[in-house]
Write a protein that holds these residues in place. Structure first.
Motif, PDB file in Angstrom:
ATOM      1  N   VAL A 119     -26.646  42.361   5.602  1.00  0.00           N
ATOM      2  CA  VAL A 119     -27.668  42.065   4.670  1.00  0.00           C
ATOM      3  C   VAL A 119     -27.266  41.004   3.577  1.00  0.00           C
ATOM      4  N   GLY A 120     -25.905  41.449   3.223  1.00  0.00           N
ATOM      5  CA  GLY A 120     -25.289  40.367   2.142  1.00  0.00           C
ATOM      6  C   GLY A 120     -25.135  38.787   2.569  1.00  0.00           C
ATOM      7  N   PHE A 121     -24.455  38.861   3.898  1.00  0.00           N
ATOM      8  CA  PHE A 121     -24.282  37.411   4.308  1.00  0.00           C
ATOM      9  C   PHE A 121     -25.749  36.741   4.613  1.00  0.00           C
ATOM     10  N   GLN A 122     -26.725  37.531   5.208  1.00  0.00           N
ATOM     11  CA  GLN A 122     -28.068  37.032   5.271  1.00  0.00           C
ATOM     12  C   GLN A 122     -28.710  36.344   4.128  1.00  0.00           C
ATOM     13  N   PHE A 123     -28.631  37.060   2.998  1.00  0.00           N
ATOM     14  CA  PHE A 123     -29.336  36.779   1.737  1.00  0.00           C
ATOM     15  C   PHE A 123     -28.346  35.647   0.868  1.00  0.00           C
ATOM     16  N   LYS A 124     -27.061  35.733   1.103  1.00  0.00           N
ATOM     17  CA  LYS A 124     -26.409  34.732   0.813  1.00  0.00           C
ATOM     18  C   LYS A 124     -26.905  33.313   1.349  1.00  0.00           C
ATOM     19  N   PHE A 125     -26.998  33.356   2.451  1.00  0.00           N
ATOM     20  CA  PHE A 125     -27.549  31.955   3.166  1.00  0.00           C
ATOM     21  C   PHE A 125     -28.808  31.890   2.729  1.00  0.00           C
ATOM     22  N   ILE A 126     -29.807  32.912   2.721  1.00  0.00           N
ATOM     23  CA  ILE A 126     -31.283  32.658   2.202  1.00  0.00           C
ATOM     24  C   ILE A 126     -31.307  31.919   0.770  1.00  0.00           C
ATOM     25  N   PHE A 127     -30.416  32.407  -0.085  1.00  0.00           N
ATOM     26  CA  PHE A 127     -30.488  32.002  -1.370  1.00  0.00           C
ATOM     27  C   PHE A 127     -29.440  30.883  -1.874  1.00  0.00           C
ATOM     28  N   ASN A 128     -28.835  30.323  -0.727  1.00  0.00           N
ATOM     29  CA  ASN A 128     -28.100  29.342  -0.870  1.00  0.00           C
ATOM     30  C   ASN A 128     -28.724  28.049  -1.477  1.00  0.00           C
ATOM     31  N   ASP A 129     -28.035  27.367  -2.493  1.00  0.00           N
ATOM     32  CA  ASP A 129     -28.977  26.381  -3.186  1.00  0.00           C
ATOM     33  C   ASP A 129     -29.046  25.062  -2.378  1.00  0.00           C
ATOM     34  N   ASN A 130     -28.282  24.841  -1.383  1.00  0.00           N
ATOM     35  CA  ASN A 130     -28.509  23.421  -0.611  1.00  0.00           C
ATOM     36  C   ASN A 130     -29.072  23.794   0.681  1.00  0.00           C
ATOM     37  N   VAL A 131     -28.673  24.881   1.479  1.00  0.00           N
ATOM     38  CA  VAL A 131     -29.395  24.807   2.685  1.00  0.00           C
ATOM     39  C   VAL A 131     -30.068  26.293   2.937  1.00  0.00           C
ATOM     40  N   GLY A 132     -30.245  26.823   1.641  1.00  0.00           N
ATOM     41  CA  GLY A 132     -31.034  28.314   1.969  1.00  0.00           C
ATOM     42  C   GLY A 132     -32.447  28.032   2.114  1.00  0.00           C
ATOM     43  N   LEU A 133     -33.133  29.203   2.795  1.00  0.00           N
ATOM     44  CA  LEU A 133     -34.299  29.145   3.087  1.00  0.00           C
ATOM     45  C   LEU A 133     -35.305  29.101   1.976  1.00  0.00           C
ATOM     46  N   VAL A 134     -34.833  29.594   0.849  1.00  0.00           N
ATOM     47  CA  VAL A 134     -35.779  29.724  -0.323  1.00  0.00           C
ATOM     48  C   VAL A 134     -35.974  28.516  -0.774  1.00  0.00           C
ATOM     49  N   ASN A 135     -34.870  27.614  -1.277  1.00  0.00           N
ATOM     50  CA  ASN A 135     -35.108  26.355  -1.977  1.00  0.00           C
ATOM     51  C   ASN A 135     -35.758  25.421  -0.679  1.00  0.00           C
ATOM     52  N   ASN A 136     -35.519  25.398   0.450  1.00  0.00           N
ATOM     53  CA  ASN A 136     -36.155  24.675   1.348  1.00  0.00           C
ATOM     54  C   ASN A 136     -37.692  24.792   1.340  1.00  0.00           C
ATOM     55  N   ALA A 137     -38.044  26.315   1.330  1.00  0.00           N
ATOM     56  CA  ALA A 137     -39.322  26.490   1.205  1.00  0.00           C
ATOM     57  C   ALA A 137     -40.111  25.719  -0.069  1.00  0.00           C
ATOM     58  N   LEU A 138     -39.465  26.419  -1.191  1.00  0.00           N
ATOM     59  CA  LEU A 138     -40.114  25.753  -2.457  1.00  0.00           C
ATOM     60  C   LEU A 138     -40.082  24.266  -2.669  1.00  0.00           C
ATOM     61  N   GLN A 139     -39.359  23.393  -2.123  1.00  0.00           N
ATOM     62  CA  GLN A 139     -39.215  21.923  -2.021  1.00  0.00           C
ATOM     63  C   GLN A 139     -40.320  21.448  -1.284  1.00  0.00           C
ATOM     64  N   SER A 140     -40.422  22.153  -0.055  1.00  0.00           N
ATOM     65  CA  SER A 140     -41.379  21.662   1.005  1.00  0.00           C
ATOM     66  C   SER A 140     -42.832  21.995   0.586  1.00  0.00           C
ATOM     67  N   LEU A 141     -42.935  22.899  -0.315  1.00  0.00           N
ATOM     68  CA  LEU A 141     -44.337  23.241  -0.622  1.00  0.00           C
ATOM     69  C   LEU A 141     -44.685  22.656  -2.027  1.00  0.00           C
ATOM     70  N   GLY A 142     -43.470  21.852  -2.751  1.00  0.00           N
ATOM     71  CA  GLY A 142     -43.854  21.175  -3.846  1.00  0.00           C
ATOM     72  C   GLY A 142     -43.777  21.989  -5.100  1.00  0.00           C
ATOM     73  N   PHE A 143     -43.083  22.938  -5.138  1.00  0.00           N
ATOM     74  CA  PHE A 143     -43.114  23.995  -6.442  1.00  0.00           C
ATOM     75  C   PHE A 143     -41.712  23.506  -6.968  1.00  0.00           C
ATOM     76  N   SER A 144     -40.833  22.927  -6.434  1.00  0.00           N
ATOM     77  CA  SER A 144     -39.578  22.670  -7.188  1.00  0.00           C
ATOM     78  C   SER A 144     -39.016  21.401  -6.600  1.00  0.00           C
ATOM     79  N   ASP A 145     -38.607  20.418  -7.549  1.00  0.00           N
ATOM     80  CA  ASP A 145     -38.003  19.009  -7.019  1.00  0.00           C
ATOM     81  C   ASP A 145     -36.364  19.077  -7.086  1.00  0.00           C
ATOM     82  N   VAL A 146     -35.831  20.130  -7.570  1.00  0.00           N
ATOM     83  CA  VAL A 146     -34.373  20.325  -7.578  1.00  0.00           C
ATOM     84  C   VAL A 146     -33.831  21.725  -6.664  1.00  0.00           C
TER      85      VAL A 146
END
Length: 298
Positions: A119-146
């Motif tokens: 679980v730790g490795f999974q969410f470390k990847f999900i919340f990664n600032d460069n390749v994480g799924l959360v940042n990619n989703a937020l940027q793709s949906l236009g909620f964040s530019d950085v």
């Protein structure tokens, strides 16, 4: 000369007693003894020196220890309340399903099957600032530019850890509360329906009181789990940034295995165990009070 005849039950339990003594009891007593010594991993001879309660006094007066304790209580408070509310809602929804409920109960248990390390490795990847799924989703949906530094910012890092804890353990509450829903007698519910009670009144005055013993059991189990949280925090943030997400057991692990101060780390560990026992006693007192109120005995 008569031979000593041991009771049959003792003979049957002897292998388990020997294994438990070797695996649990002896290390436990050794760690307790070392907490009264200046034992360092790099200097084995220090295990044979006595310094009394110095390690305990040092831990109690250590501001960093209490800061880690405060963060642990914060994590415990937020995670347990969110898990309880989500687990209650999920259990109520699943309880209303008439077809495929067994499959849903199995799906609910999936997060519990993952080890904390995974679980730790999974969410470390999900919340990664460069390749994480959360940042990619937020940027793709236009909620964040950085890119948002989830695991680097102190406040966001603690939020990320709480999110991981909630994801992996909400199902514990859901399963236990669902068991409580199955145990509620039908007569009070039918009487409430005949008397014209609203769904909220039925839930507030009948369902919830019957669920409280199961909720307190879940709270007791999860409070012990969260109080000794280590794997997820260690993998996701390693206690950073600047130890702002360091909890009691990550601090104990760093003190014992990185700083090599094993005697001092064991003293902090026993203080933490005492505090965890205090929380457990509190929840079990609430459990007994809820059972007494329902006429189930003390």
């Amino acid at each position: 000369m008569s031979r000593l005849k041991l009771p049959q039950w003792f003979v049957l339990l002897l292998p388990a007693i020997i294994i438990l003594s070797a695996v649990v009891l002896i290390p436990l007593l050794l760690s307790l003894y070392s907490s009264f010594t200046p034992y360092r991993l790099t200097r084995p001879e220090t295990l044979y020196k006595r310094i009394g309660t110095f390690n305990y006094e040092k831990a109690i007066t250590n501001a960093n220890f209490w800061a880690a304790f405060g963060r642990t209580v914060l994590l415990l408070t937020i995670a347990l309340n969110v898990e309880m509310l989500l687990g209650l809602g999920l259990a109520l929804l699943v309880n209303r399903v008439t077809w495929g409920q067994r499959g849903l109960r199995t799906l609910m248990m999936f997060p519990m099957m993952f080890s904390p390390v995974l679980v730790g490795f999974q969410f470390k990847f999900i919340f990664n600032d460069n390749v994480g799924l959360v940042n990619n989703a937020l940027q793709s949906l236009g909620f964040s530019d950085v890119a948002i530094p989830w695991l680097v910012d102190a406040n966001l890092a603690m939020f990320s850890i709480i999110f991981a804890e909630v994801w992996t353990s909400t199902s514990v509450f859901a399963i236990l509360i669902l068991a409580g829903l199955f145990a509620i007698p039908r007569d009070p519910l039918e009487a409430a329906k005949v008397d014209g009670c609203t769904p909220w009144q039925t839930f507030r005055h009948i369902t919830l009181p019957y669920l409280m013993p199961f909720i307190y059991i879940a709270l007791a189990i999860r409070s012990l789990d969260v109080a000794r949280a280590y794997d997820i925090v260690q993998i996701m943030t390693n206690g950073g940034p600047a130890r702002r997400t360091e909890l009691i057991w990550t601090m104990i692990g760093r003190t014992g295995y990185v700083d090599a101060k094993m005697g001092y780390a064991n003293a902090m560990g026993y203080i933490s165990i005492f505090l965890a026992i205090f929380f457990t006693i509190y929840f079990f007192k609430k459990l007994n009070a809820a059972r007494t109120e329902l006429g189930m005995g003390g």
